[in-house]
Enzyme design. Structure first.
Site, short mmCIF file in Angstrom:
data_model
loop_
_atom_site.label_atom_id
_atom_site.label_comp_id
_atom_site.label_asym_id
_atom_site.label_seq_id
_atom_site.Cartn_x
_atom_site.Cartn_y
_atom_site.Cartn_z
N GLY A 54 0.77 -1.25 0.00
CA GLY A 54 0.00 0.00 0.00
C GLY A 54 0.80 1.29 0.00
N GLU A 109 3.88 3.83 6.36
CA GLU A 109 2.66 3.04 6.18
C GLU A 109 1.68 3.78 5.27
OE1 GLU A 109 1.00 0.40 6.66
OE2 GLU A 109 1.44 -0.61 8.54
N ASP A 110 0.83 3.02 4.60
CA ASP A 110 -0.24 3.67 3.82
C ASP A 110 -1.36 4.15 4.75
OD1 ASP A 110 -1.02 1.06 4.47
OD2 ASP A 110 -1.90 0.62 2.52
N ASP A 113 -5.23 1.59 10.58
CA ASP A 113 -6.65 1.35 10.80
C ASP A 113 -6.82 0.86 12.25
OD1 ASP A 113 -9.33 0.74 10.51
OD2 ASP A 113 -9.02 -1.02 9.27
N LYS A 141 -6.97 6.35 10.86
CA LYS A 141 -8.39 6.30 11.23
C LYS A 141 -8.50 6.34 12.76
CE LYS A 141 -9.96 3.43 7.33
NZ LYS A 141 -10.42 2.07 6.95
N PHE A 162 -13.97 2.53 4.24
CA PHE A 162 -13.00 1.83 3.40
C PHE A 162 -12.63 2.73 2.22
CE2 PHE A 162 -11.39 -1.21 0.33
CZ PHE A 162 -10.53 -1.94 1.13
N VAL A 163 -11.35 3.03 2.11
CA VAL A 163 -10.89 3.94 1.05
C VAL A 163 -9.98 3.22 0.06
CG1 VAL A 163 -11.13 6.05 2.43
CG2 VAL A 163 -8.98 4.78 2.51
N ASP A 169 -5.69 -0.48 -2.17
CA ASP A 169 -6.40 -1.32 -3.13
C ASP A 169 -7.78 -1.76 -2.64
OD1 ASP A 169 -5.38 -3.09 -1.04
OD2 ASP A 169 -6.00 -4.73 -2.35
N ARG A 175 -5.21 0.64 -6.99
CA ARG A 175 -4.08 1.34 -6.36
C ARG A 175 -3.63 2.54 -7.20
NH1 ARG A 175 -2.12 -2.06 -2.23
NH2 ARG A 175 -2.29 -4.28 -2.69
P1 5GP Z 1 -4.35 -2.23 10.53
O1 5GP Z 1 -3.37 -3.32 10.80
O2 5GP Z 1 -3.93 -0.88 11.07
O3 5GP Z 1 -5.75 -2.57 10.95
O4 5GP Z 1 -4.48 -2.12 8.98
C1 5GP Z 1 -3.44 -1.78 8.20
C2 5GP Z 1 -3.57 -2.32 6.80
O5 5GP Z 1 -4.92 -2.64 6.44
C3 5GP Z 1 -3.14 -1.25 5.84
O6 5GP Z 1 -1.76 -1.29 5.60
C4 5GP Z 1 -4.00 -1.53 4.62
O7 5GP Z 1 -3.34 -2.45 3.79
C5 5GP Z 1 -5.26 -2.17 5.16
N1 5GP Z 1 -6.37 -1.18 5.29
C6 5GP Z 1 -6.89 -0.65 6.42
N2 5GP Z 1 -7.89 0.21 6.15
C7 5GP Z 1 -7.99 0.23 4.81
C8 5GP Z 1 -8.85 0.96 3.90
O8 5GP Z 1 -9.70 1.78 4.25
N3 5GP Z 1 -8.65 0.72 2.58
C9 5GP Z 1 -7.71 -0.16 2.11
N4 5GP Z 1 -7.62 -0.30 0.78
N5 5GP Z 1 -6.90 -0.85 2.93
C10 5GP Z 1 -7.04 -0.65 4.27
#
Ligand code: 5GP
Length: 184
Positions: A54, A109-110, A113, A141, A162-163, A169, A175
């Site tokens: 990402g 990081e992208d 969440d 978020k 969800f973006v 992606d 992407r």
């Molecule tokens: P976390 O571990 O913080 O819950 O999530 C991190 C990963 O989940 C991110 O690196 C990404 O790949 C994916 N992710 C979380 N939220 C989103 C979202 O809104 N859209 C997309 N496309 N990926 C997300």
């Protein structure tokens, strides 16, 4: 038979998805982050580690706004699979090659969440004894995050939706959208 419309076309030309962040706004914010990181890391020659897949677009734009010497590497982890919900498990798919001990590390990081991925990365990199460890995320978020980890540089705080686009992606496509869209 007419060719089927791509998801990209639906998003960009048909208003199928709502624009959350325009490419102009993204570029402006990345300029600011680049300036801040340039100031904070002057003389430290940090190693900047992008989290694949990402973060690759954000990383590419960000490092070109940083005006000091930096090293670059990538790590690949997966927490989502192909679904919209996190699986609750983080798996490392590709490790870094660089030597980390004694280096100033900045993880890119992208999106943060739930914070599960960043927690996994914190544990992994702390164990490698870096001189310092900081985090930059394109998106954050605040209403979803369950970790108390402090993110040093945040591009944008966004609602818990969800973006897609700008590196993010849905089922491995979209992407390449130049802006960030909310996918309903
Ligand atoms: P976390 O571990 O913080 O819950 O999530 C991190 C990963 O989940 C991110 O690196 C990404 O790949 C994916 N992710 C979380 N939220 C989103 C979202 O809104 N859209 C997309 N496309 N990926 C997300």
């Amino acid at each position: 038979m007419p060719a089927q419309k791509s998801e990209f076309e639906k998003a960009v030309y048909e208003g199928g998805f709502r624009v959350l962040l325009t490419k102009e706004l993204i570029a402006m914010r990345i300029d600011e982050l680049g300036q801040q990181i340039t100031r904070d890391y002057r003389g430290l020659e940090p190693i900047i580690i992008g989290v694949l897949n990402g973060a690759f677009i954000f990383m590419a734009d960000l490092i070109r706004r940083i005006e000091i010497d930096v090293e670059v590497d990538f790590i690949k982890i997966s927490s989502y699979g192909d679904a919209k919900m996190t699986s609750g498990q983080v798996v490392m798919l590709k490790d870094i090659n660089a030597e980390i001990a004694g280096r100033h590390v900045l993880l890119v990081e992208d999106i943060v969440d739930t914070g599960l991925s960043i927690e996994f990365l914190r544990r992994k990199f702390t164990a490698l004894n870096p001189a310092s460890l900081k985090y930059v995320t394109f998106l954050f978020k605040p209403d979803s995050v369950k970790s108390d980890i402090r993110i040093d540089y945040v591009g944008f705080e966004i609602p818990s939706e969800f973006v897609v686009g700008y590196g993010l992606d849905h089922k491995q496509i979209l992407r390449n959208l130049p802006a960030v869209y909310i996918m309903d």
